[in-house]
Every structure is written in structure tokens, then in C-alpha cells.
Design a protein around this motif. Structure first.
Motif, PDB file in Angstrom:
ATOM      1  N   GLY A  66       0.805  -1.207   0.000  1.00 49.60           N
ATOM      2  CA  GLY A  66       0.000   0.000   0.000  1.00 49.60           C
ATOM      3  C   GLY A  66       0.835   1.253   0.000  1.00 49.60           C
ATOM      4  O   GLY A  66       1.960   1.284   0.514  1.00 49.60           O
ATOM      5  N   GLY A  81      -6.757  -4.548   4.734  1.00 52.61           N
ATOM      6  CA  GLY A  81      -6.558  -3.579   3.659  1.00 52.61           C
ATOM      7  C   GLY A  81      -7.535  -3.752   2.512  1.00 52.61           C
ATOM      8  O   GLY A  81      -7.802  -2.801   1.772  1.00 52.61           O
ATOM      9  N   ARG A 134     -11.452   4.540   5.210  1.00 47.26           N
ATOM     10  CA  ARG A 134     -11.641   5.645   6.143  1.00 47.26           C
ATOM     11  C   ARG A 134     -13.081   6.159   6.040  1.00 47.26           C
ATOM     12  O   ARG A 134     -13.607   6.353   4.953  1.00 47.26           O
ATOM     13  N   ARG A 175       3.671  -0.510  10.291  1.00 47.55           N
ATOM     14  CA  ARG A 175       4.396  -0.588   9.033  1.00 47.55           C
ATOM     15  C   ARG A 175       5.881  -0.428   9.305  1.00 47.55           C
ATOM     16  O   ARG A 175       6.290   0.044  10.363  1.00 47.55           O
ATOM     17  N   ASP A 224       1.610  -7.891   6.274  1.00 52.11           N
ATOM     18  CA  ASP A 224       0.639  -8.865   5.787  1.00 52.11           C
ATOM     19  C   ASP A 224       1.365 -10.097   5.249  1.00 52.11           C
ATOM     20  O   ASP A 224       2.407  -9.978   4.596  1.00 52.11           O
ATOM     21  N   GLY A 247       4.103  -3.121   5.014  1.00 46.13           N
ATOM     22  CA  GLY A 247       3.339  -3.645   6.131  1.00 46.13           C
ATOM     23  C   GLY A 247       3.763  -5.051   6.501  1.00 46.13           C
ATOM     24  O   GLY A 247       4.775  -5.570   6.040  1.00 46.13           O
ATOM     25  N   HIS A 265      -3.544   2.610  -3.451  1.00 43.61           N
ATOM     26  CA  HIS A 265      -4.218   2.215  -2.206  1.00 43.61           C
ATOM     27  C   HIS A 265      -3.259   2.411  -1.033  1.00 43.61           C
ATOM     28  O   HIS A 265      -2.065   2.092  -1.126  1.00 43.61           O
ATOM     29  N   ASP A 266      -3.776   2.942   0.083  1.00 41.16           N
ATOM     30  CA  ASP A 266      -2.903   3.354   1.183  1.00 41.16           C
ATOM     31  C   ASP A 266      -2.634   2.268   2.212  1.00 41.16           C
ATOM     32  O   ASP A 266      -2.004   2.543   3.231  1.00 41.16           O
ATOM     33  N   ASP A 267      -3.085   1.035   1.985  1.00 40.79           N
ATOM     34  CA  ASP A 267      -2.830  -0.035   2.945  1.00 40.79           C
ATOM     35  C   ASP A 267      -2.479  -1.308   2.184  1.00 40.79           C
ATOM     36  O   ASP A 267      -2.952  -1.531   1.063  1.00 40.79           O
ATOM     37  N   ASP A 268      -1.638  -2.146   2.810  1.00 42.86           N
ATOM     38  CA  ASP A 268      -1.275  -3.416   2.194  1.00 42.86           C
ATOM     39  C   ASP A 268      -2.507  -4.318   2.096  1.00 42.86           C
ATOM     40  O   ASP A 268      -3.377  -4.293   2.968  1.00 42.86           O
ATOM     41  N   ASP A 296      -1.688 -10.540   9.707  1.00 39.63           N
ATOM     42  CA  ASP A 296      -1.371  -9.126   9.532  1.00 39.63           C
ATOM     43  C   ASP A 296      -0.755  -8.607  10.816  1.00 39.63           C
ATOM     44  O   ASP A 296      -1.403  -8.608  11.870  1.00 39.63           O
TER      45      ASP A 296
END
Length: 573
Positions: A233, A379, A384, A264, A242, A240, A423-426, A260
Motif C-alpha cells: 500500500g 486492507g 476511512r 508498518r 501482511d 506492512g 491504495h494506502d494499505d497493504d 497481519d
């Protein structure tokens, strides 16, 4: 344009102003008019003191918006010549060149006054600034274009500012113009590019580290089709924690893991790598899922008490047609059955790893032929401003319509949930299918079982049953004889050391022959070396010698299972 503000920054202007003050000259207040008797103010200066641009008076010698204007005793041409930037002034709707300073000509060559910008300023056309000149002239508002590279490799920041002329009797000399000045930012641009390149290298290194800790190639069980995807991400170097894994346990059973580590960075990735290695080691013990998580919870506390991780550990047994799982604070497993109905696992059966002091439990989901299961990290479904249950519901809807092999399902779920490269997350997704087999493919998968009641007739019955089944499956004579011998030894061991109920199960896949005996005693056998005078103790050693692999495990509700496998000739590994 406020040329007075500019002049305050030009070397020499402050000294000249100070000299005038020394001779008793008092600078006029802003907006105050002076007549010709005032020697500090030129008689031909006209126009308002403020406004969107300077009030420019034209000269009688050469028409132009800059002629005759004085600021602190300097003409505007003198000011622009001393500005540490590239300056060109264009006038009118055709943007005809009115003034070009020496800096600009040194960078781009001499220019002809009065020529149209479209013809005489090709560098502006190349950078797409000509439409910007039109916008500035119409709107009366300045525009800036940052760090544009021109021919020759230099980078400039261009600012286009409107210039409004002073009222004059000669209308031909009152056209508005645009002042273009460019600051050389090559050093800054090169430094920024070096920084971006360094960040890219750091991120590539971090992602390579993350991927190296994940399985390089997923194990492919006999009875399942499995695919997984991992997408880091954001654009930062901090990856991260994951991870996912597929572990074949023997006797046709398969362990599937997804987890997970919170946070990070390198620490999260390092903890993830240790947990994944530990899971593989604990899986070799062939323990129930909740016991594996119990061991993993204690290890996570020892590795780093500040790191919390969630995890699902599930085991698929083709003989049972179920997925037995344990969840340490992780999101629920989803299963779509052969009829398209979505089943969601119950709430997590325990808290996240690393919390300690909790007894995990196991749950189960049906996973028969034609079913598809999805294990995933947060993720994929967390956004949000949205409740995570909404994301899980969206995943259920996407899974209901996602058909095809596991790789296709992975891609469709990623797209359906809106996961992109930004995308801001793994995101980690593990998809497994228990396919429905028909036709010739189905002939390669068979099961046969015999309940053993005990007594002296149990061993002969087991040998006869194994011989008949293996002959019907058309194995070679050598494999037939080895299979009968292995079944006889496992049954004899169970009759001597186990308790009822006892069962002999034979299973064949497209890759191997599996022989398994279960009984009600939970003491696991071990291979030992028998002395020459011993009459017993050689059964497990014989099985271990003739079979490709063997093992044992405790079964739910008490008891044990002892198994061995024979790889089929020519079968893929």
C-alpha cells in the motif's frame, strides 16, 4: 506588478535612496501627487498609485509600456535587466515582444522586438505556455508553472503576470501585456529527482524484502486449487506485515494461513517473517488450529511485546469436506458453496496474537466440492469513514459474483473492492477452491474405508480389503504389494497399541496413494530401533522405509490417526 517592491531588492537602490535623504529630500507618501517643482518625482509620471498592475506611461521616442517609468531613479528596463531571472514582456492579444532582458537572451538567444510570441518564442510554445498567456491576459490574474524542463536540460519555474498600462491619449500605446519571468531551478529539480529516485529505490528494496518473506511459490494440494495476491500500500518505503501461506500436512490435508502484523516498516516485516516461519514449524506438528494459535500467541509475545498481529489458521480435510479454523482477532473467512450461498465464519475465536493469557478455540465451515473460500487482510475491506462491516458486506457481494479459477477470483475481488496502485494499505488475499471433478478427472480421485471391529480376524480382513481396493484402482503390482504391506502394518500397530473404534481408510488422488488408520487411543507412535531379539517394534520402521512419507496426529474428540503416502509414478510433485 509592484516594481517598487522589486527595486528594494536590487543592489544599489537602497544606497541611492539613502543619498537622497542625506541631501534633505523627503520621499513622498504613497498616493501623494507632486508637481514639476518636486525634483524627486519625474514630471511625466501619471496614473494611480495602486491597482492590479503598475501604471505605465509610454515614451515619445519608442512606443512601449515600459518607456519613461522610473522607480527609485531607475527605469523599469533597468530594473528588469537587474532581476535575477529570465524576463520577457509581451503586449497585446498577439503577445508581441515588448522587452527581453539579457538573462533571457543568454538562455534562449536574441529575440526581435515586436514579433509575435508564437513565432519568436518557440520555447514558450514547447512548454505549453502560450494558452496560459491568453488566460492571464483575459483574467488579469497571475499564473505559475513550476519546474518545467526546456531544451538543453535546464529547469525553470515560469510566472506569468498581467501588466496594465496607464491611461494615455494615444490609444495605440495603451495595450495590456503579460510579464513572463522564469527562475532557474535546475539544481532544485535535480535534487528533487535524486530524492525521488532514492525513495523509489528504498521502496523497491522494502517491497522486495516483504515479498521475499512471503511464499515464492504456493504449494498446490491435490484436492484444492489455490491462488494468492499481495499488493503493498501507498508509495512510501514502509511496507506492512501482511502474509499468507499454504502448507500441505500429509494424508491429503492442507493448512491455510493469513495474518497481519499491525503497523508498518521493517520491524513489522521482520515480525511477520518470524511468525510465518513459526507457523510452518507448528503446522508440522499437525495440531488442531486453536493449538497452533495458542503456541503462536506465546511466541509473538516473546518476539516483540509491542507488536500485535491478527491471524487465521485453517485446515482442510477432503475426507471431512470442512474447513476447520481458528482466528486470532482476524476478519472472518468467507465461503461460497456450490449453490452460490455465502457463509461467513463466526466472530474471532480469540484475541490478536501477542496479548497472551487466552485459550483459543476452533470453528468450522463447510467446504465441499464446488466451494470457494477467501481469506484476506483488512486492507481489502477497510476504508476511512466507513464501518468495516460495510467492507466485508461488499466483499461478500463481490464473491457471490466472482467466478473462474482462483487467480481470476483474486483479480476480480481486488477490482471490485476498488484497490489500486495508490491504495494506502497493504492487501493480501488467499483464495482456495475445492473443485467438482467429473469425467476422466474424477477417475483419479477415489476413497474407500473399512470399520475394524478388533479381534484376530481384523488384520486378515484389512489385508483383503486393501488388496481388493488397490487392484480395482489398477495400480502396478509393486505399488499394490507395498500398499497392502503398509496397511497391514498400520492395522497391526493399531490393534496392539490402540483402542476401538478403529478404521482403515484408503484414498487415491492424481498424485499419491494415502493409507490411514484411526483408533481411539491418543498416544502417538514413534519410530524406534528394534533390537535383533525383539519380536515387535518394527511396524512403523517398515512403513517409514517403504512409503514416501508418514506421520501421525491426534483427532478431534480423542484418538489418533497414523498415515503414510506413496507417490504415484509420473505424478507431478
Amino acid at each position: 506588478m509592484n516594481f517598487t517592491r522589486w527595486s528594494a531588492r536590487i543592489p544599489g537602490t537602497q544606497r541611492r535612496a539613502a543619498a537622497r535623504n542625506d541631501h534633505g529630500a523627503v520621499p513622498p507618501a504613497r498616493g501623494e501627487h507632486h508637481g514639476p517643482e518636486d525634483p524627486s518625482t519625474p514630471a511625466d509620471r501619471t496614473g494611480p498609485a495602486d491597482g492590479p498592475g503598475p501604471a505605465l506611461a509610454t515614451s515619445t521616442t519608442a512606443p512601449g509600456p515600459l518607456d519613461g517609468l522610473l522607480v527609485d531613479g531607475l527605469t523599469v528596463q533597468d530594473i528588469l535587466a537587474r532581476v535575477p531571472a529570465l524576463v520577457v514582456l509581451v503586449q497585446g492579444p498577439e503577445h508581441r515582444i515588448a522587452h527581453v532582458n539579457a538573462e533571457y537572451e543568454a538562455a534562449f538567444g536574441p529575440r526581435t522586438p515586436g514579433a509575435r510570441a508564437a513565432d519568436a518564442l518557440p520555447e514558450l510554445a514547447e512548454l505549453g505556455l502560450l494558452p496560459l498567456l491568453d488566460q492571464v491576459l483575459r483574467s488579469g490574474r497571475p499564473r505559475t508553472v513550476k519546474s518545467r524542463k526546456v531544451a538543453g536540460g535546464r529547469s525553470y519555474t515560469f510566472t506569468c503576470t498581467p501588466v496594465l498600462p496607464a491611461p494615455a491619449a494615444d490609444a495605440a500605446r495603451t495595450e495590456s501585456g503579460v510579464l513572463v519571468f522564469a527562475v532557474d531551478v535546475t539544481a532544485h529539480a535535480e535534487a528533487a529527482e535524486r530524492l525521488r529516485a532514492s525513495e523509489r529505490r528504498l521502496r523497491e528494496t522494502a517491497v522486495a524484502l516483504q515479498r521475499s518473506l512471503l511464499p515464492q511459490e504456493l504449494e498446490q494440494p491435490d484436492d484444492l486449487r489455490v491462488a494468492a495476491t499481495y499488493q503493498p500500500g501507498g508509495t512510501e518505503a514502509a511496507v506492512g506485515g501482511d502474509w499468507y501461506d499454504v502448507i500441505t500436512l500429509g494424508a491429503g490435508r492442507t493448512a491455510l494461513v493469513i495474518g497481519d502484523v499491525m503497523g508498518r516498516g521493517v520491524r513489522a516485516a521482520a515480525v511477520m517473517g518470524q511468525l510465518r516461519t513459526a507457523v510452518r514449524a507448528y503446522a508440522r506438528l499437525d495440531l488442531p488450529p486453536h493449538e497452533v494459535l495458542q503456541l503462536l500467541d506465546g511466541l509473538a509475545t516473546e518476539i516483540d511485546p509491542s507488536q500485535i498481529a491478527t491471524c487465521v489458521y485453517a485446515v482442510h480435510d477432503p475426507n471431512e469436506g470442512r474447513l476447520v479454523y481458528a482466528s486470532a482477532g482476524h476478519l472472518p473467512v468467507l465461503v461460497r458453496d456450490a449453490d452460490g450461498v455465502i457463509h461467513r465464519a463466526d466472530e474471532p475465536t480469540g484475541p490478536p496474537l501477542g496479548t497472551g493469557g487466552w485459550v483459543h478455540t476452533s470453528g468450522s465451515l463447510p467446504l465441499g466440492p464446488g466451494s470457494t473460500a477467501v481469506l484476506y487482510t483488512d486492507g481489502l475491506v477497510e476504508r476511512r469513514g466507513e464501518d468495516i462491516d460495510e467492507g466485508v458486506a461488499a466483499l461478500e457481494a463481490a464473491l457471490a459474483g466472482a467466478t473462474g479459477d482462483p487467480h481470476v477470483v483474486c483479480d476480480r475481488l481486488i477490482r471490485a473492492l476498488g484497490v489500486t496502485a495508490e491504495h494506502d494499505d497493504d492487501v493480501a488475499v488467499l483464495v482456495l477452491q475445492h473443485p467438482t471433478r467429473t469425467g476422466p478427472d474424477a477417475e483419479l480421485f477415489h476413497n474407500a474405508a473399512l470399520e475394524l471391529l478388533g479381534g484376530i480376524e481384523a488384520a486378515p480382513r484389512a489385508r483383503a480389503f486393501a488388496s481388493g481396493v488397490l487392484a480395482s484402482w489398477r495400480f502396478s503390482t509393486e505399488l499394490h504389494d507395498l500398499g497392502v504391506l503398509a496397511a497391514s502394518e498400520l492395522v497391526a500397530n493399531s490393534l496392539q497399541h490402540g483402542t476401538p473404534p478403529m478404521r482403515l481408510r484408503l484414498r487415491r488422488t492424481d498424485r499419491r496413494l494415502i493409507i490411514e488408520v484411526t483408533d481411539g487411543d491418543d498416544h502417538l507412535p514413534r519410530r524406534r530401533r528394534a533390537e535383533p531379539a525383539d519380536e515387535t517394534g518394527r511396524g512403523i520402521s517398515i512403513v517409514a522405509t517403504i512409503a514416501t512419507s508418514w506421520g501421525s496426529r491426534r483427532t478431534p474428540g480423542g484418538g489418533k490417526a497414523v498415515w503414510c503416502e506413496f507417490a504415484l509414478p509420473g505424478a507431478p510433485s
